[in-house]
Design a protein around this motif. Structure first.
Motif, PDB file in Angstrom:
ATOM      1  N   GLN A 283      14.518 -58.055  36.485  1.00  0.00           N
ATOM      2  CA  GLN A 283      14.455 -56.668  36.005  1.00  0.00           C
ATOM      3  C   GLN A 283      13.093 -56.047  36.286  1.00  0.00           C
ATOM      4  OE1 GLN A 283      16.054 -56.101  32.111  1.00  0.00           O
ATOM      5  NE2 GLN A 283      17.861 -57.384  32.476  1.00  0.00           N
ATOM      6  N   ARG A 284      12.516 -56.344  37.436  1.00  0.00           N
ATOM      7  CA  ARG A 284      11.164 -55.889  37.754  1.00  0.00           C
ATOM      8  C   ARG A 284      11.146 -54.490  38.390  1.00  0.00           C
ATOM      9  NH1 ARG A 284       7.444 -56.662  41.964  1.00  0.00           N
ATOM     10  NH2 ARG A 284       8.821 -58.008  43.198  1.00  0.00           N
ATOM     11  N   GLY A 285      12.335 -53.995  38.787  1.00  0.00           N
ATOM     12  CA  GLY A 285      12.336 -52.650  39.380  1.00  0.00           C
ATOM     13  C   GLY A 285      13.717 -52.277  39.870  1.00  0.00           C
ATOM     14  N   PRO A 286      13.918 -50.981  40.191  1.00  0.00           N
ATOM     15  CA  PRO A 286      15.241 -50.535  40.632  1.00  0.00           C
ATOM     16  C   PRO A 286      15.605 -51.128  41.994  1.00  0.00           C
ATOM     17  CG  PRO A 286      13.635 -48.784  40.915  1.00  0.00           C
ATOM     18  CD  PRO A 286      12.921 -49.910  40.202  1.00  0.00           C
ATOM     19  N   TYR A 287      16.894 -51.204  42.274  1.00  0.00           N
ATOM     20  CA  TYR A 287      17.393 -51.718  43.557  1.00  0.00           C
ATOM     21  C   TYR A 287      17.186 -50.653  44.644  1.00  0.00           C
ATOM     22  CZ  TYR A 287      20.456 -54.143  46.789  1.00  0.00           C
ATOM     23  OH  TYR A 287      20.934 -54.823  47.882  1.00  0.00           O
ATOM     24  N   PRO A 288      16.780 -50.961  45.853  1.00  0.00           N
ATOM     25  CA  PRO A 288      16.350 -52.291  46.310  1.00  0.00           C
ATOM     26  C   PRO A 288      14.876 -52.533  46.012  1.00  0.00           C
ATOM     27  CG  PRO A 288      16.325 -50.790  48.169  1.00  0.00           C
ATOM     28  CD  PRO A 288      16.779 -49.980  46.976  1.00  0.00           C
ATOM     29  N   LEU A 289      14.567 -53.666  45.391  1.00  0.00           N
ATOM     30  CA  LEU A 289      13.182 -54.063  45.126  1.00  0.00           C
ATOM     31  C   LEU A 289      12.729 -54.914  46.305  1.00  0.00           C
ATOM     32  CD1 LEU A 289      10.769 -54.334  43.063  1.00  0.00           C
ATOM     33  CD2 LEU A 289      11.910 -56.404  42.231  1.00  0.00           C
ATOM     34  N   THR A 290      11.908 -54.350  47.185  1.00  0.00           N
ATOM     35  CA  THR A 290      11.522 -55.066  48.410  1.00  0.00           C
ATOM     36  C   THR A 290      10.005 -55.225  48.523  1.00  0.00           C
ATOM     37  OG1 THR A 290      11.498 -52.990  49.623  1.00  0.00           O
ATOM     38  CG2 THR A 290      13.561 -54.266  49.675  1.00  0.00           C
ATOM     39  N   THR A 291       9.309 -54.980  47.424  1.00  0.00           N
ATOM     40  CA  THR A 291       7.853 -55.184  47.404  1.00  0.00           C
ATOM     41  C   THR A 291       7.569 -56.399  46.521  1.00  0.00           C
ATOM     42  OG1 THR A 291       7.894 -53.537  45.648  1.00  0.00           O
ATOM     43  CG2 THR A 291       7.180 -52.777  47.806  1.00  0.00           C
ATOM     44  N   PRO A 292       7.190 -57.540  47.105  1.00  0.00           N
ATOM     45  CA  PRO A 292       7.143 -58.802  46.350  1.00  0.00           C
ATOM     46  C   PRO A 292       6.049 -58.900  45.297  1.00  0.00           C
ATOM     47  CG  PRO A 292       6.304 -59.104  48.571  1.00  0.00           C
ATOM     48  CD  PRO A 292       6.877 -57.719  48.528  1.00  0.00           C
ATOM     49  N   CYS A 293       4.970 -58.117  45.460  1.00  0.00           N
ATOM     50  CA  CYS A 293       3.838 -58.312  44.546  1.00  0.00           C
ATOM     51  C   CYS A 293       3.546 -57.108  43.661  1.00  0.00           C
ATOM     52  CB  CYS A 293       2.603 -58.713  45.347  1.00  0.00           C
ATOM     53  SG  CYS A 293       2.862 -60.241  46.263  1.00  0.00           S
ATOM     54  N   SER A 294       4.283 -56.038  43.825  1.00  0.00           N
ATOM     55  CA  SER A 294       4.134 -54.874  42.925  1.00  0.00           C
ATOM     56  C   SER A 294       5.482 -54.178  42.806  1.00  0.00           C
ATOM     57  CB  SER A 294       3.108 -53.897  43.502  1.00  0.00           C
ATOM     58  OG  SER A 294       3.657 -53.336  44.697  1.00  0.00           O
ATOM     59  N   PRO A 295       5.823 -53.574  41.658  1.00  0.00           N
ATOM     60  CA  PRO A 295       5.050 -53.570  40.422  1.00  0.00           C
ATOM     61  C   PRO A 295       4.954 -54.956  39.790  1.00  0.00           C
ATOM     62  CG  PRO A 295       7.272 -52.787  39.985  1.00  0.00           C
ATOM     63  CD  PRO A 295       7.176 -52.966  41.477  1.00  0.00           C
ATOM     64  N   SER A 296       4.142 -55.078  38.747  1.00  0.00           N
ATOM     65  CA  SER A 296       3.954 -56.387  38.113  1.00  0.00           C
ATOM     66  C   SER A 296       5.227 -56.798  37.369  1.00  0.00           C
ATOM     67  CB  SER A 296       2.773 -56.317  37.142  1.00  0.00           C
ATOM     68  OG  SER A 296       2.971 -55.228  36.283  1.00  0.00           O
ATOM     69  N   ALA A 297       5.238 -58.033  36.922  1.00  0.00           N
ATOM     70  CA  ALA A 297       6.431 -58.577  36.248  1.00  0.00           C
ATOM     71  C   ALA A 297       6.782 -57.743  35.012  1.00  0.00           C
ATOM     72  CB  ALA A 297       6.178 -60.013  35.849  1.00  0.00           C
ATOM     73  N   ASN A 298       8.053 -57.665  34.700  1.00  0.00           N
ATOM     74  CA  ASN A 298       8.524 -56.918  33.525  1.00  0.00           C
ATOM     75  C   ASN A 298       8.408 -57.826  32.301  1.00  0.00           C
ATOM     76  OD1 ASN A 298       9.935 -55.621  31.515  1.00  0.00           O
ATOM     77  ND2 ASN A 298      11.572 -54.881  32.880  1.00  0.00           N
ATOM     78  N   ILE A 299       7.207 -57.858  31.725  1.00  0.00           N
ATOM     79  CA  ILE A 299       6.921 -58.781  30.613  1.00  0.00           C
ATOM     80  C   ILE A 299       7.865 -58.531  29.439  1.00  0.00           C
ATOM     81  CG2 ILE A 299       5.167 -59.449  28.912  1.00  0.00           C
ATOM     82  CD1 ILE A 299       4.300 -60.439  31.537  1.00  0.00           C
ATOM     83  N   GLU A 300       8.162 -57.274  29.198  1.00  0.00           N
ATOM     84  CA  GLU A 300       9.038 -56.936  28.051  1.00  0.00           C
ATOM     85  C   GLU A 300      10.427 -57.565  28.238  1.00  0.00           C
ATOM     86  OE1 GLU A 300       8.929 -52.726  27.357  1.00  0.00           O
ATOM     87  OE2 GLU A 300      10.704 -52.929  26.015  1.00  0.00           O
ATOM     88  N   ALA A 301      10.985 -57.397  29.419  1.00  0.00           N
ATOM     89  CA  ALA A 301      12.327 -57.959  29.671  1.00  0.00           C
ATOM     90  C   ALA A 301      12.293 -59.478  29.652  1.00  0.00           C
ATOM     91  CB  ALA A 301      12.843 -57.448  31.018  1.00  0.00           C
TER      92      ALA A 301
END
Ligand code: SF4
Length: 527
Positions: A283-301
């Motif tokens: 759950q680190r970002g909307p699809y398609p998430l194709t940037t491996p190092c940003s945004p940072s991890a979704n700590i809340e999720a």
């Protein structure tokens, strides 16, 4: 109930005997069983070793569905031959990573259907088209390959399954876990997300001449631009086929994951592993998430998921254990480590380094540098976690200097206190950028030196277990010492052998008394 299907788990069986990760139960075969259950098929899962060695193991089943990897070709060939001899009319389905080379597999195995990529929707389409009842026009089914007379037919790629369908419609079977002998002591994988966000690509010229022309797409901030390469170079680390096969990450819902784990724990599973090519893509970002190092991890999720799982009764009373494996070093921050150590003290995050050389790591398409990995290991140690680090030898672009750097990294990682270094040989995976490279035939003196350094590091690390009392779970009788049982630590740690006969799933405390090898210790059961 209509037809009955035997699902064969051939994953990492290779030529017929699983030598590593004997305590792992992947989620693929249970996922397929879930589709059959959804459509009222009766099905069972069997390890391929069981089917090949136990007389009558396939008795009573009409159809066969095999889940396998490329390395399992020899044993899958044996099993399908055996099946065809006794059931020429039954349908044979084959799927999993092995399907990434359809032409080879169709000519070698001749299944009725080869399922390409993710299987649930394709299998459901086959079921709804009465594939198991009669012969149908297979060319209407996307996402498969089959032979028609002597022609190989590959139908159009099926769109990927949505996150909603992955969570609320297709549900892996849980009851079928009971088909695995010794499942109570095994690491049972539960899928958290599918796919990977690393849409960088290798800069190494491929054997067919393709090479990067620096068009800039791999560095684009626009996620969709990174999906395609004008040179048709597969995305991701050159040795890996995950982004090509599964695409960008799609996360399952928290409710679906927790529901599945609760069912498994109620069936006496004791060790759960959250399965993901990169757990921090959750759950680190909307699809398609194709940037491996940003945004940072979704700590809340991540925190919400871990706290829900850890609040389950068996996790609370300590009879079950939760672990996370694959993480990208570039996403492993202090706050991630703090979250892991709060919910999973002593966890062993698995961090891929692959090569100790900065330039080589970049050239093979890695999104994290060796320095990122060192930093992540230090952060993990600071938060009382026990990280594993992966290295690969024989990779394209490897030379004397890159191996020398890897050996130096082994020393640095040992000084930091890495828990284990996992070294394996490069294998060209179909569907990956490096699919057409040949692995080295012989070990160069430098590779021999690297192997020795890793063995010594792992063996020396085992001495930190001497005198410790480890909560352990009995797995199977020792194959080498009669009267001994093999145990796995309920939490993390090396394989243990101890005197006495214990049935699979028995929980005991063991005091470690001796280091036997870089992967095995001996101990005594303490009351
Ligand atoms: S998309 Fe292809 S050509 Fe463009 S930078 Fe990436 S690897 Fe190079």
């Amino acid at each position: 109930m209509t037809d009955s299907v035997l699902i064969i788990d051939a994953l990492s069986a290779g030529t017929g005997h699983r030598t590593s990760s004997r305590d792992s139960i992947g989620c693929g075969p249970r996922t397929i069983a879930g589709v059959f259950e959804l459509h009222n098929f009766s099905c069972n899962i069997s390890r391929i070793e069981e089917v090949l060695t136990k007389k009558g193991a396939a008795r009573g089943f009409e159809h066969l569905a095999i889940s396998a990897m490329s390395m399992d070709l020899p044993v899958v060939k044996q099993a399908t031959k055996m099946w065809r001899r006794t059931r020429p009319k039954g349908k044979v389905l084959l799927g999993g990573p092995i399907a990434a080379a359809p032409r080879t597999i169709l000519s070698e195995i001749r299944p009725d259907v080869l399922i390409l990529g993710e299987g649930e929707a394709t299998l459901e389409h086959l079921i709804k088209s009465d594939f198991f009842e009669t012969s149908i026009d297979l060319s209407e089914i996307p996402g498969i390959a089959f032979t028609h007379h002597s022609d190989v037919i590959i139908t159009p790629k099926r769109p990927t399954i949505s996150e909603e369908h992955l969570s609320d419609y297709f549900q892996p079977s849980t009851i079928r876990i009971m088909d695995y002998p010794g499942y109570q002591a095994s690491r049972v994988y539960v899928e958290v997300l599918r796919g990977c966000s690393n849409f960088q690509r290798t800069k190494i010229r491929l054997p067919d001449g393709r090479s990067c022309t620096d068009c800039g797409s791999c560095d684009s901030i626009d996620p969709s631009t990174r999906l395609d390469c004008p040179e048709d170079i597969p995305p991701g680390c050159g040795f890996c086929s995950v982004p090509t096969t599964w695409g960008a990450p799609r996360s399952r819902s928290e409710a679906a994951i927790v529901r599945e784990i609760q069912s498994l724990l109620d069936l006496e599973v004791h060790r759960i592993v959250l399965e993901a090519p990169g757990f921090l893509d959750y759950q680190r970002g909307p699809y398609p998430l194709t940037t491996p190092c940003s945004p940072s991890a979704n700590i809340e999720a991540v925190s919400s998921l871990l706290s829900k799982i850890k609040s389950l009764p068996q996790m609370q009373d300590g009879t079950a254990h939760l672990s996370i494996e694959n993480i990208k070093a570039c996403l492993f921050t202090e706050s991630v480590a703090e979250t892991f150590s709060r919910f999973l003290p002593g966890n062993t995050p698995n961090i891929g380094m692959e090569s100790g050389s900065e330039s080589h790591a970049r050239a093979i398409g890695k999104c994290s540098s060796p320095q990122d990995v060192l930093k992540a290991v230090r952060i993990a140690k600071k938060h009382n976690l026990d990280p594993f680090v992966y290295l690969i030898y024989g990779l394209p672009g490897e030379d004397f200097l890159t191996i020398k750097k890897s050996i130096e990294m082994v020393e640095e990682l040992t000084d930091i206190g890495v828990e284990r270094i996992i070294l394996y040989g490069f294998r060209p995976l179909p569907g990956s950028a490096f699919a057409d490279f040949e692995p080295p035939l012989h070990d160069s003196p430098m590779i021999t030196k690297l192997k020795k350094a890793v063995r010594t590091a792992n063996r020396d690390r085992k001495f930190t277990y001497l005198g410790r009392v480890i909560k352990s779970i009995a797995a199977e009788p020792s194959k080498t010492h009669s009267g001994y049982t093999m145990f796995y630590p309920l939490q993390e740690g090396p394989l243990i052998t101890a005197q006495g006969g214990y049935s699979a799933g028995t929980l005991v405390n063991i005091e470690i008394t001796e280091v036997l090898s870089d992967g095995l210790v001996r101990g005594e059961v303490v009351k």
